[in-house]
Structures are given as C-alpha cells and as structure tokens.
Design a protein around this motif. Sequence first.
Motif, mmCIF file in Angstrom:
data_model
loop_
_atom_site.group_PDB
_atom_site.id
_atom_site.type_symbol
_atom_site.label_atom_id
_atom_site.label_comp_id
_atom_site.label_asym_id
_atom_site.label_seq_id
_atom_site.Cartn_x
_atom_site.Cartn_y
_atom_site.Cartn_z
ATOM 1 N N ARG A 102 35.830 27.422 46.972
ATOM 2 C CA ARG A 102 36.028 27.976 45.629
ATOM 3 C C ARG A 102 36.270 29.478 45.603
ATOM 4 N N HIS A 103 35.626 30.243 46.456
ATOM 5 C CA HIS A 103 35.764 31.701 46.411
ATOM 6 C C HIS A 103 36.515 32.233 47.626
ATOM 7 N N SER A 104 37.261 31.382 48.269
ATOM 8 C CA SER A 104 37.982 31.765 49.476
ATOM 9 C C SER A 104 39.367 32.291 49.141
ATOM 10 N N ARG A 105 39.876 33.109 50.052
ATOM 11 C CA ARG A 105 41.240 33.620 49.921
ATOM 12 C C ARG A 105 41.935 33.397 51.256
ATOM 13 N N GLY A 106 43.196 33.032 51.197
ATOM 14 C CA GLY A 106 43.968 32.868 52.415
ATOM 15 C C GLY A 106 43.551 31.672 53.238
ATOM 16 N N GLN A 115 51.048 30.709 58.256
ATOM 17 C CA GLN A 115 50.614 31.395 57.048
ATOM 18 C C GLN A 115 50.605 32.886 57.297
ATOM 19 N N ASN A 117 49.297 36.335 55.243
ATOM 20 C CA ASN A 117 48.540 36.813 54.080
ATOM 21 C C ASN A 117 48.668 38.321 53.954
ATOM 22 N N PHE A 119 46.717 40.958 51.457
ATOM 23 C CA PHE A 119 45.742 41.129 50.384
ATOM 24 C C PHE A 119 45.730 42.573 49.939
#
Length: 120
Positions: A102-106, A115, A117, A119
């Motif tokens: 839920r609170h993850s990125r990438g 992938q 990323n 940020f």
Amino acid sequence: MSGVELIVAALAAGAGAGVSNTASAAIQDSYTQLKAVLVGRLQNRRQARDALDQDLTEPTAWEAVLGTDLRAAGAADDEQAIALARRILELIDRQGPRIDLRHSRGVQVGNDNVQTNTFH
C-alpha cells in the motif's frame, strides 16, 4: 523449538494475522483459545495475564513480557497450549506469504520485467 518459543511465535503470528485483518476464523479462534489456556495457566500472575491483552507482533516482545512467567507456570509443557500454538502456525503457514504494498513506490511484480524509476 522449546515450548515457550513455540507459544510466543504463535502469539506473535496470531497477533500479526489479526492486525492485518487477513486471519481466517480458524486462526482467530485458535489464537483466542491459546490466550484463554494461558490465562488459566497464569492465574496467580496478574501482570502476565494483563500482558496477554496486548497483540504484539514480534516473538521477542512476547518473550520479554511473558517468557519467564510461561516457564514458571508450566506452559512450556502444557499439551493444549502447545497443540494450539502449532495449529496457529500451521494455519498461517498454509495461507502463504502476505505482502503489503500500500505505501510502496517503484514496485514491480512478475518475472523478466524491466523497470526504470525516477523519484522526485
């Protein structure tokens, strides 16, 4: 694994499953039953009984608050407590791993993906 180690692992696993709201009714029932058995064992140890009201998710935390009392009260040899602890751990193991993103990125899920990323 000693009886107390098994019990504190089951308490932590049961609390973790309950906290994430993914616990099956069987896990919740077994967790509640284990706590009830331990309350009976810890009749003369009010502080330890009160500690069972917590839902700690780390076995080391349970060991710290209950380990000595569980050993002194004979819980390590209580067949019912050991059976319930094993049942909790088996039921949770059958569910497989739970991943909370839920609170993850990438995050990338799957095989052979690429992938990149950036940020800010």
